[in-house]
Structure formats: structure tokens, C-alpha cells
Scaffold this motif. Structure first.
Motif, PDB file in Angstrom:
ATOM      1  N   ALA A 165      -6.750 109.494  34.486  1.00  0.00           N
ATOM      2  CA  ALA A 165      -7.564 110.458  35.238  1.00  0.00           C
ATOM      3  C   ALA A 165      -6.914 111.831  35.284  1.00  0.00           C
ATOM      4  CB  ALA A 165      -7.801 109.932  36.656  1.00  0.00           C
ATOM      5  N   SER A 166      -5.587 111.882  35.387  1.00  0.00           N
ATOM      6  CA  SER A 166      -4.889 113.173  35.413  1.00  0.00           C
ATOM      7  C   SER A 166      -4.970 113.868  34.067  1.00  0.00           C
ATOM      8  CB  SER A 166      -3.425 112.967  35.814  1.00  0.00           C
ATOM      9  OG  SER A 166      -3.325 112.380  37.093  1.00  0.00           O
ATOM     10  N   SER A 167      -4.891 113.108  32.974  1.00  0.00           N
ATOM     11  CA  SER A 167      -4.981 113.719  31.645  1.00  0.00           C
ATOM     12  C   SER A 167      -6.366 114.292  31.386  1.00  0.00           C
ATOM     13  CB  SER A 167      -4.629 112.685  30.574  1.00  0.00           C
ATOM     14  OG  SER A 167      -5.593 111.652  30.542  1.00  0.00           O
ATOM     15  N   VAL A 188      -8.747 111.240  40.977  1.00  0.00           N
ATOM     16  CA  VAL A 188      -7.309 111.277  41.221  1.00  0.00           C
ATOM     17  C   VAL A 188      -7.023 111.155  42.716  1.00  0.00           C
ATOM     18  CG1 VAL A 188      -5.285 112.787  41.161  1.00  0.00           C
ATOM     19  CG2 VAL A 188      -6.697 112.529  39.130  1.00  0.00           C
ATOM     20  N   ARG A 189      -7.836 111.809  43.532  1.00  0.00           N
ATOM     21  CA  ARG A 189      -7.643 111.713  44.976  1.00  0.00           C
ATOM     22  C   ARG A 189      -7.833 110.270  45.455  1.00  0.00           C
ATOM     23  NH1 ARG A 189      -9.861 110.775  49.507  1.00  0.00           N
ATOM     24  NH2 ARG A 189      -9.292 111.941  51.382  1.00  0.00           N
ATOM     25  N   ARG A 190      -8.887 109.623  44.958  1.00  0.00           N
ATOM     26  CA  ARG A 190      -9.152 108.249  45.376  1.00  0.00           C
ATOM     27  C   ARG A 190      -8.029 107.307  44.930  1.00  0.00           C
ATOM     28  NH1 ARG A 190     -14.499 107.815  43.951  1.00  0.00           N
ATOM     29  NH2 ARG A 190     -14.043 106.938  41.902  1.00  0.00           N
ATOM     30  N   ILE A 191      -7.509 107.527  43.737  1.00  0.00           N
ATOM     31  CA  ILE A 191      -6.426 106.674  43.246  1.00  0.00           C
ATOM     32  C   ILE A 191      -5.174 106.876  44.091  1.00  0.00           C
ATOM     33  CG2 ILE A 191      -4.962 106.160  41.267  1.00  0.00           C
ATOM     34  CD1 ILE A 191      -7.258 107.191  39.493  1.00  0.00           C
ATOM     35  N   ARG A 192      -4.866 108.119  44.432  1.00  0.00           N
ATOM     36  CA  ARG A 192      -3.672 108.376  45.247  1.00  0.00           C
ATOM     37  C   ARG A 192      -3.797 107.758  46.637  1.00  0.00           C
ATOM     38  NH1 ARG A 192       0.039 111.326  42.895  1.00  0.00           N
ATOM     39  NH2 ARG A 192      -0.487 112.807  41.248  1.00  0.00           N
ATOM     40  N   CYS A 193      -5.002 107.737  47.182  1.00  0.00           N
ATOM     41  CA  CYS A 193      -5.191 107.078  48.475  1.00  0.00           C
ATOM     42  C   CYS A 193      -4.928 105.572  48.357  1.00  0.00           C
ATOM     43  CB  CYS A 193      -6.602 107.336  48.993  1.00  0.00           C
ATOM     44  SG  CYS A 193      -6.889 109.037  49.523  1.00  0.00           S
ATOM     45  N   ASN A 222      -4.045 115.058  50.066  1.00  0.00           N
ATOM     46  CA  ASN A 222      -4.509 116.156  50.918  1.00  0.00           C
ATOM     47  C   ASN A 222      -4.552 117.470  50.151  1.00  0.00           C
ATOM     48  OD1 ASN A 222      -4.848 114.511  53.173  1.00  0.00           O
ATOM     49  ND2 ASN A 222      -2.723 114.818  53.859  1.00  0.00           N
ATOM     50  N   GLN A 223      -3.597 117.665  49.259  1.00  0.00           N
ATOM     51  CA  GLN A 223      -3.637 118.867  48.426  1.00  0.00           C
ATOM     52  C   GLN A 223      -4.843 118.856  47.498  1.00  0.00           C
ATOM     53  OE1 GLN A 223       0.114 119.127  46.385  1.00  0.00           O
ATOM     54  NE2 GLN A 223       1.292 119.557  48.249  1.00  0.00           N
ATOM     55  N   ASP A 227      -7.709 117.582  48.239  1.00  0.00           N
ATOM     56  CA  ASP A 227      -8.865 117.935  49.067  1.00  0.00           C
ATOM     57  C   ASP A 227      -9.073 119.442  49.087  1.00  0.00           C
ATOM     58  OD1 ASP A 227      -9.303 115.302  49.626  1.00  0.00           O
ATOM     59  OD2 ASP A 227      -8.250 115.323  51.545  1.00  0.00           O
ATOM     60  N   ALA A 228      -7.984 120.185  49.234  1.00  0.00           N
ATOM     61  CA  ALA A 228      -8.100 121.639  49.252  1.00  0.00           C
ATOM     62  C   ALA A 228      -8.551 122.180  47.903  1.00  0.00           C
ATOM     63  CB  ALA A 228      -6.757 122.258  49.651  1.00  0.00           C
ATOM     64  N   ALA A 229      -8.062 121.574  46.811  1.00  0.00           N
ATOM     65  CA  ALA A 229      -8.468 122.030  45.472  1.00  0.00           C
ATOM     66  C   ALA A 229      -9.925 121.710  45.182  1.00  0.00           C
ATOM     67  CB  ALA A 229      -7.572 121.399  44.416  1.00  0.00           C
ATOM     68  N   LEU A 230     -10.426 120.608  45.721  1.00  0.00           N
ATOM     69  CA  LEU A 230     -11.816 120.214  45.481  1.00  0.00           C
ATOM     70  C   LEU A 230     -12.798 121.026  46.315  1.00  0.00           C
ATOM     71  CD1 LEU A 230     -11.425 116.317  45.378  1.00  0.00           C
ATOM     72  CD2 LEU A 230     -11.943 117.813  43.459  1.00  0.00           C
TER      73      LEU A 230
END
Length: 585
Positions: A388-390, A397-402, A425-426, A428-431
Motif C-alpha cells: 500500500a505504501s509503494s 495505509v492508515r487502516r493497516i497502521r491501526c 494520526n499523521q 489523518d491530517a494528510a488525508l
């Protein structure tokens, strides 16, 4: 025997007879003239130098007639290929188009044939082959110096690279297409749609909505139902990812209704299959698993008939989601594993990522039910995070990190837990998932959302508060960009009065998400009702959460599937973030 075949045979016989005599003439004449005896090299130069092929000669006339006949036959093959494609005989159509490509010398016809071959391979899910045809189109467009041809080629490259996961490259090609555009509105609409889909995958929901608005305006202006259908499908996917399941179901229903009005055998049939899949996804999230399975099976059947491997891959992945919702994890794993294998063979990184995410959700459910240890989900989600990051899918990516944060917390690793939680959380701000009115996050739980004409997304209750303003010191404007909102012209229903809100005990608890719809700001008729009774229970609170059924204690699951094969499959599908799958094209 038709007339074309008869003249083709006669021409070939005449050409063979004349060519034999001319070779004998050239063999003797070339030796006397000192040009050698090769008819392929010296003959035409000898005849030209001796004025045997001058304008008006018999040989020149014959060659001109032969060229015209070949061009006529090629055009007939083009039309025959189109008819075969409309009759769902795609393989024979592609074979006919390839034969016509060898016989035509007109560069415009070659460009058209390459476009047909590109579309056929895109419908099959063979995106790498489609890119090769687009590169040949690009060479012809540069040779003829045609801006319209370049615009079409760049659009084709943008769509193919978006499917392969090259999102940044897809955006670059889309910008080139708009730069070379010379007034073809249909192509501009497709460019807006492609850009919107790319931003949707990257998590830029407001920019995706802006692109969909532009595509919809063009679709209604030129009366293009296929483009309008694709906009509805994308809108359904957008609100589905933001967990506004009411709007997602509404747009999926509109896409399906529109697809049934189109001819299922024409070039738009791939959009019909996409509408079927969106109906299946929406029904699954509404809890109507039986109807969702029926729509998914229909999409699978049509994709097998047409040879659409991309839609087939997504359909078996959606079927895996349905089995997962039914708590049938064995079947769900098998569906996800098959989808991962097929997508890897196609190079479809987006479908591969979606299938891996479905498998990761299965592992998370089993982990929460204490049926497996934390090691398998940790390993699988780590590999999925790389993929997902690539690609640049920030929302995933947010969901995976959670999920990883919860796994590390269960393992007692507080440092990794805090690290993934901070990075989420970072993200979230980017999205940009903060509501401009109340500042709270949206898209993380099922709730009603609204989009203002400026493409900013707010909570539905916040949007109503803005549209109900009547004071001069509190203008109706977007809290994010301060653009004025033209009140009632964007409403599908009447704005509730204060007494209505108080009688219902507050708009936040019983708010109707379809009352203020994006339909109004796009100019869509609000009188279109949902065609299926499956959407009658969309406000059922028991169906609001994604994992409510998965975590139900009433369901007993006994897993007999070894996860080793699935982990090995995921290991083989892991993509190095430093390498782009489309970089070699």
C-alpha cells in the motif's frame, strides 16, 4: 463467394503473373545496366530510372489499384471486428483487427486499430499489453503531429498505469492529455474521471469529488450515458470508503439502472459489470448478503463470458468479502488467495492490494476471537503495508497502521503501538478527514456526509446548519474555503425547520442522509428511487458497523484452513517500494 473475395483472388493472380514477367525482364535488363540481379533491391530503382513506373503507366496504375483494394479490405475488417466485439466474440475481433493492422498503410487507420486493440486488452485486464498499443499510438501521433491523437494516447496511458498502480505517472499522463486536448468534450470527461479515480486511491477525496463533478457536467452536456454511469460507480465507491453507506447504495443503484438501459454487448458492457459489482458491495455493507451474492455471481459470469480478467479478479474478491461477512472464513480465504494470484499474473496492483486487505481483515477477526495467535496477522499486515505504501494508498495505509497498533499492543510492545498510532494520526491530517465546520474526523465510522458545491465534504448535520443560516453576519459559505453556498438550489429535499429538528430530538441522531444529497449540486434528478427492496433497511443500526456481524458471539467458527499457504502467497506478492511495476514500460 462475395465480390470482395473474388476481386482479391483475381488481383493476386494478376499480380503474380505480372510480377513473374517483370522479374524476368529485370534479370536481363539489370545485368546490362550494371545494377545487379536482385529484383527486391534493384528492380524498382531500375524501373524508376528508366521511367517504367512513371505516372500513368500500366504498372503504376496496377500498384495503385492494389493499394486501394488493400485499404478497402482493411476497412471492411475493422467494421467486421467491431461487429464481432459487439457480439461478445472478443477473441475473433482482436484477431481480425490484428490482420487489418498488417494490411493497412494509412496512419489514421492504424491509430484507430491500435485504439480498438487497447480497449479490448483493457477490458480483458491485460494492462501491460494495452500500454504497448498506446506507445505505438504515441509514435503515430508524433509522426502526424496531431494534438487530438496525442491527447487520446496520453489518456490511454493514464488509465492503464492507474490500473497497474502507477498513480503519480497516471496523473502526469492525464495532465499531458488535457494540455493536448482540442475541444473533444468526451475525452475531457474521461480525463476528469481518471484523475478522480487516481485521487480516490490516493485518499484525496475532495479532489476526487471535484474531478467527478467535472466529468458529470461533461456527461450531461454531451449526453454520454456510459460516462455518466462511470461517474455514478465512482461516487458510490467514494462514499462507500467514507462509510456513508446510504449514498453509496443510492449511486450504485443509479449506475445499475443506467447500465441496464445500455446494450450489454457493446463496448460499454465492462461498465455494466462494474455496476453489478458496486451493487454487490453496497448490498453487502447493508447486510443483504443473499442479494449481494446474486449480483456478484452475475458479474462473475459476465466477466468469464467476455474474458474480462480484471473484473473477474474483483468479483471473486467481493465474493470473499461476502463469505467473510457470513463468517465462512475457509471460503473467504480461498477467494482472496485466488484473487491475489490472478491479480499478480495480470500485474494489477490495485486488485492485489484489495485482495490482501480482505485476507488481512479475516486474520484480524480470527485474532480477536482468539482462534489464531498474533504472529500471522502481524506478518501479513506488514507485507500489506509495503504494498500500500509503494502504491500511495494513504487511506488503506492508515487502516493497516491501526491494525498493526492493536496487534503490537496485544503483544505488549508499547513503543511500536505508539509509533503506528502516531503515524496513523499523521495520515489523518494528510488525508484531510477533518470536517471544516466542527473539526471532528469523518469517514472512520458509518455516518451521513454531505458535499458542498466547492467539493469539500462535511458531516450532514454541519452542512444543514450552514444551509439554514439566515443572518447577515453568518453567510452561507464553506468553512474550509469561504466560498458561498447557493442554499436551496443544491437540495434534494426541503431543509428541516427548527421545530422539526426539536421534535425528532436533534438532527444528529435521526438525520436522513438522502435529504441533502450531492445529486442536487450535480444537477441529478432526486426523483429516482431505489429499484430494489434490499435498500429498505438502510437505517438499521444493527447494520451500521462493518464488523458487527464478524464479532457476533452467536456465530461459531471452526477453521480447518492452514494459513501457511496464504502467508507464502502474500510473501510472493510483496512488492518492493523502491521499484515501480510500470517503470520498465
Amino acid at each position: 463467394m462475395d465480390l470482395v473475395t473474388y476481386w482479391k483472388i483475381q488481383t493476386q493472380l494478376l499480380y503474380s503473373y505480372i510480377f513473374t514477367d517483370l522479374c524476368q525482364l529485370d534479370e536481363s535488363f539489370s545485368r546490362l545496366a550494371g545494377y545487379g540481379s536482385s529484383p527486391d533491391v534493384g528492380s524498382r530503382s531500375v524501373w524508376t530510372s528508366q521511367a517504367l513506373l512513371r505516372s500513368g503507366s500500366i504498372i503504376s496504375c496496377f500498384l495503385s489499384c492494389q493499394q486501394s483494394l488493400r485499404q478497402y479490405i482493411a476497412k471492411r475488417k475493422i467494421e467486421r471486428g467491431r461487429r464481432l466485439y459487439e457480439q461478445n466474440n472478443q477473441t475473433e475481433a482482436v484477431r481480425t483487427w490484428r490482420s487489418a493492422l498488417k494490411g493497412t498503410s494509412q496512419r489514421e487507420d492504424c491509430f484507430q486499430l491500435l485504439g480498438y486493440l487497447y480497449q479490448a486488452h483493457m477490458d480483458w485486464g491485460k494492462f501491460r499489453e494495452a500500454i504497448e498499443f498506446s506507445h505505438q499510438q504515441l509514435g503515430i501521433s508524433e509522426e502526424l503531429d496531431s494534438p487530438n491523437m496525442r491527447a487520446e494516447t496520453y489518456l490511454n496511458l493514464s488509465r492503464a498505469h492507474a490500473s497497474l498502480g502507477g498513480l503519480e505517472r497516471s496523473l502526469s499522463y492525464a495532465r499531458h492529455s488535457l494540455y493536448n486536448e482540442c475541444g473533444t468534450k468526451c475525452r475531457s470527461g474521461l480525463v476528469h474521471l481518471t484523475v478522480a479515480r487516481v485521487y480516490l486511491e490516493m485518499g484525496g477525496f475532495s479532489r476526487a469529488l471535484e474531478g467527478l463533478q467535472g466529468a458529470y457536467k461533461i456527461a450531461t452536456a454531451i449526453g454520454d450515458p456510459s460516462l455518466e454511469l462511470q461517474v455514478y460507480v465512482a461516487l458510490s465507491e467514494l462514499f462507500g470508503r467514507l462509510q456513508d453507506y446510504d449514498k453509496s447504495a443510492t449511486y450504485a443503484s443509479k449506475a445499475y439502472d443506467l447500465s441496464r438501459s445500455l446494450q450489454l454487448g457493446d463496448l460499454n458492457s465492462c461498465h455494466h459489470r462494474a455496476a453489478l459489482l458496486r451493487m454487490a458491495v453496497s448490498l453487502r455493507k447493508q447486510g443483504e448478503l443473499g442479494d449481494a451474492q446474486d449480483y456478484c455471481k452475475e458479474a462473475t459470469k459476465l466477466s468469464l463470458i467476455s474474458g474480462d480478467q480484471a473484473t473477474y479478479t474483483r468479483s471473486i474478491r467481493v465474493m470473499g468479502d461476502i463469505y467473510r461477512k457470513k463468517m465462512d472464513m475457509d471460503r473467504a480465504f480461498r477467494q482472496y488467495e485466488q484473487a491475489m494470484g490472478t491479480s499478480a499474473s495480470l500485474g494489477d496492483r490495485m486488485a492485489q492490494m484489495e485482495a490482501m486487505d480482505g485476507a488481512a481483515r479475516c486474520l484480524e477477526t480470527l485474532r480477536l476471537q482468539n482462534k489464531i495467535c498474533n504472529c500471522r496477522p502481524l506478518e501479513f499486515n506488514t507485507r500489506l503495508l509495503e504494498v500500500a505504501s509503494s502504491i500511495g494508498a494513504k487511506f488503506l495505509v492508515r487502516r493497516i497502521r491501526c491494525r498493526l497498533a492493536l496487534i503490537y499492543r496485544a503483544l505488549g510492545d508499547e513503543d511500536q503501538y505508539n509509533n503506528h498510532f502516531r503515524l496513523a494520526n499523521q495520515t489523518d491530517a494528510a488525508l484531510g478527514l477533518n470536517c471544516g465546520a466542527c473539526g471532528e474526523l469523518f469517514g472512520l465510522r458509518p455516518e451521513n456526509l454531505e458535499a458542498l458545491p466547492c467539493s469539500h465534504i462535511l458531516h450532514a448535520r454541519c452542512a444543514y446548519e450552514i444551509l439554514r443560516r439566515r443572518e447577515k453576519n453568518a453567510p452561507r459559505s464553506c468553512p474550509a474555503c469561504n466560498k458561498l453556498v447557493s442554499s436551496r438550489t443544491h437540495l434534494c429535499g426541503s431543509v428541516p425547520t427548527e421545530s422539526d429538528s426539536s421534535d425528532r430530538g436533534g438532527a444528529a441522531s435521526t438525520f436522513n442522509g438522502n435529504a441533502l444529497s450531492i445529486d442536487g449540486l450535480l444537477g441529478i434528478s432526486s426523483d429516482i428511487l431505489l429499484p430494489s427492496a434490499a435498500f429498505c433497511h438502510v437505517n438499521n443500526p444493527a447494520l451500521d458497523t462493518e464488523n458487527s456481524t464478524l464479532l457476533s458471539p452467536k456465530v461459531i467458527y471452526h477453521s480447518n484452513l492452514s494459513l501457511a499457504s496464504l502467508s507464502m502467497r502474500a510473501s510472493s506478492l510483496t512488492i518492493d517500494s523502491g521499484q515501480n511495476v510500470t517503470s520498465s514500460v
